[in-house]
Enzyme design. Structure first.
Site, PDB file in Angstrom:
ATOM      1  N   GLU A 223      33.394  40.832  42.750  1.00 36.31           N
ATOM      2  CA  GLU A 223      32.494  39.887  42.150  1.00 36.31           C
ATOM      3  C   GLU A 223      32.112  38.679  42.550  1.00 36.31           C
ATOM      4  O   GLU A 223      31.959  38.534  43.740  1.00 36.31           O
ATOM      5  CB  GLU A 223      33.729  39.461  40.784  1.00 36.31           C
ATOM      6  CG  GLU A 223      34.913  39.080  41.399  1.00 36.31           C
ATOM      7  CD  GLU A 223      35.985  39.096  40.552  1.00 36.31           C
ATOM      8  OE1 GLU A 223      35.609  39.127  39.103  1.00 36.31           O
ATOM      9  OE2 GLU A 223      36.982  38.632  40.525  1.00 36.31           O
TER      10      GLU A 223
ATOM     11  N   ASP B 230      36.419  28.902  39.516  1.00 34.97           N
ATOM     12  CA  ASP B 230      35.261  29.058  40.189  1.00 34.97           C
ATOM     13  C   ASP B 230      34.347  28.041  40.083  1.00 34.97           C
ATOM     14  O   ASP B 230      33.897  27.544  39.113  1.00 34.97           O
ATOM     15  CB  ASP B 230      34.465  30.453  39.773  1.00 34.97           C
ATOM     16  CG  ASP B 230      35.174  31.602  39.297  1.00 34.97           C
ATOM     17  OD1 ASP B 230      36.480  31.574  39.559  1.00 34.97           O
ATOM     18  OD2 ASP B 230      34.726  32.709  39.343  1.00 34.97           O
TER      19      ASP B 230
END
Length: 505
Positions: A222, A42
């Site tokens: 998320e 990420d």
């Protein structure tokens, strides 16, 4: 993120099994960001300060697989060329526990509301998820920097939010000027909810509201964020865009978005409850968050590697994308275009790296690559087709000399679909359901515009100025380097074309 451990230790990727140890420079991107070595996932804390873009990212400093989660760090002035810096926030080891530095965001605390600044300078404050795998617990924590984001000091009062939960992550924080408060969006993954908190000092947080469940709820939520955007470029008509990463049955990379209103406390979605709005229709784009710039919001996401094994690095970032909202017959919808800063850099490339034609004859097919030019699987193509006649049109890339294997990116006017077809080339590296990927897309005045970005292993296809996007990863054989235009619409087919050689960027 903990989700990566679950997904990649599962049947899809099995990263805990043998990983590649043979160097794979043929798949190392030229103009998409990768870490110098080892695992990357990420993007974290993207921030623009003093003319420099900072990119932090989930990183394993020790191995080419997920683990030891820390924040890697790089900087750029043009979002194309990056300077690699030391790990900014390493994992924390104590005699009692290990804390991994999961995803989050960074803010420039211009008013020094946190009190972390010194010598009258504004500190940078990272708000991240502290994951404690032994305790099976996730909390929100702070670290701050007074040297421009190179090194960070952990806040002694951590954690700043602790709900005692196993899954509670990915804080995205911004300053909300109308209320004069910091606002955080953070995910309750299993509940399919986004919580909003506010704070005056980044240390004490008060719960404001919750959003969800809504839209796609068959997998965890998320990596949320929320930003205001003008609709159709009209600054007098502002809507808020919220994105959530979810994974899914077809593949672990799936993101959805909602459009609505935010008053500093509550997000109210205009999107019908059962409607699922897809950010990217491919199988790799995930966990994207934006640079919050003065005049735009520029998204950058992780291109999830799936089964592909590379060495000595694994994982890469997408091309940065400017975000917009446009009015359509179906309602207000998202558009994503390669960042203006990046596209402007293309025009400055030397003449030998560009091929431009306002009326290029395709016939049934036309070879664009040749010895020494556009044959390195590292290029950027912009093409406009006339699709008023029946027949698919597009590009065949990573083709071998006999054209037994190739990847096709194109448009099918009969089905009104943008598509990427990897069925001849990627059978061993993709799940069968992801070998052929599509996105609904309507022609405009009988024309379709494609931007096809191929960077040795990453492929991003933008249709009609970003109304639909398909991103995927491919791993061509050594001799599969040819690039063709093709048309099934008749022998007289023509197109307008721009082609840029991106090697050496």
């Amino acid at each position: 993120m903990k989700r990566i451990l679950l997904l990649f230790l599962g049947s899809l990727c099995a990263v805990s099994v043998v990983t590649a140890q043979t160097a794979t420079p043929q798949w190392r991107p030229s103009y998409h960001f990768t870490a110098p070595k080892n695992w990357l996932n990420d993007p974290n804390g993207p921030i623009f300060i003093n003319g420099v873009y900072h990119l932090y990212y989930q990183h394993n400093p020790f191995e080419n697989k997920w683990g030891h989660m820390s924040w890697g760090h790089a900087t750029s002035t043009d979002l194309l060329r990056w300077k690699h810096l030391p790990v900014a926030i390493p994992e924390i080891e104590t005699p009692d526990t290990t804390t991994w530095i999961f995803s989050g965001s960074i803010v420039a605390d211009a008013k020094n509301t946190s009190g972390f600044g010194k010598d009258g300078k504004a500190p940078l404050v990272a708000i991240y998820t502290a994951d404690q795998p032994k305790q099976k617990k996730e909390t929100q924590a702070l670290a701050y920097s007074n040297d421009g984001g190179t090194t960070f000091t952990q806040f002694k009062g951590n954690p700043v939010i602790d709900l005692g939960l196993k899954d509670f992550r990915d804080p995205n924080v911004f300053w909300h000027e109308p209320t004069g408060k910091w606002v955080m969006a953070v995910a309750l993954p299993a509940a399919h909810k986004i919580q909003f908190y506010s704070s005056g000092d980044l240390k004490k947080w008060d719960l404001l509201s919750e959003f969800g469940p809504q839209g796609y709820t068959r997998h965890v939520w998320e990596c949320p964020f929320i930003v205001p955007l003008p609709v159709d470029g009209n600054p007098g008509k502002i809507k808020w865009l919220m994105m959530v990463s979810s994974g899914g049955e077809r593949h672990p990379a799936f993101m959805q978005y909602f459009v609505g209103d935010f008053d500093g406390k509550t997000f109210k979605s205009d999107t019908p409850d059962k409607t699922i709005l897809t950010v990217d229709h491919g199988d790799t784009f995930y966990a994207a968050i934006p640079y919050r710039l003065p005049d735009r919001h520029t998204l950058i996401g992780w291109l999830m590697p799936g089964k592909g094994e590379t060495f000595p690095w694994r994982g890469q970032m997408s091309i940065p994308r400017d975000l917009g909202l446009v009015t359509t017959a179906d309602g207000i919808r998202l558009v994503q275009r390669p960042a203006q800063l990046v596209t402007a850099a293309l025009e400055r490339l030397p003449a030998e790296k560009k091929f431009i034609s306002k009326s290029f004859t395709i016939g049934k097919e036309k070879l664009l690559s040749k010895t020494g030019k556009f044959e390195e699987n590292c290029w950027w193509l912009e093409v406009e087709f006339d699709v008023s006649k029946a027949g698919r049109q597009g590009v065949r890339l990573a083709a071998d000399p006999e054209k037994k294997t190739f990847i096709e990116a194109g448009y099918d006017p009969g089905k009104k679909q943008l598509y990427v077809d990897c069925r001849t080339a990627e059978k061993d590296r993709k799940e069968p359901q992801n070998l052929f990927q599509v996105a609904d897309l309507k022609a405009k005045n009988g024309k379709i515009k494609l931007r096809v970005l191929f960077d040795r292993s990453s492929l991003e296809v933008f249709g009609n100025d970003g109304e639909a996007v398909i991103s995927t990863l491919v791993y061509p054989q050594a001799n599969a380097r040819q690039l063709w235009l093709f048309s099934d619409a008749g022998s007289g087919a023509t197109a307008s074309l721009k082609l840029f050689d991106m090697t050496g960027i």
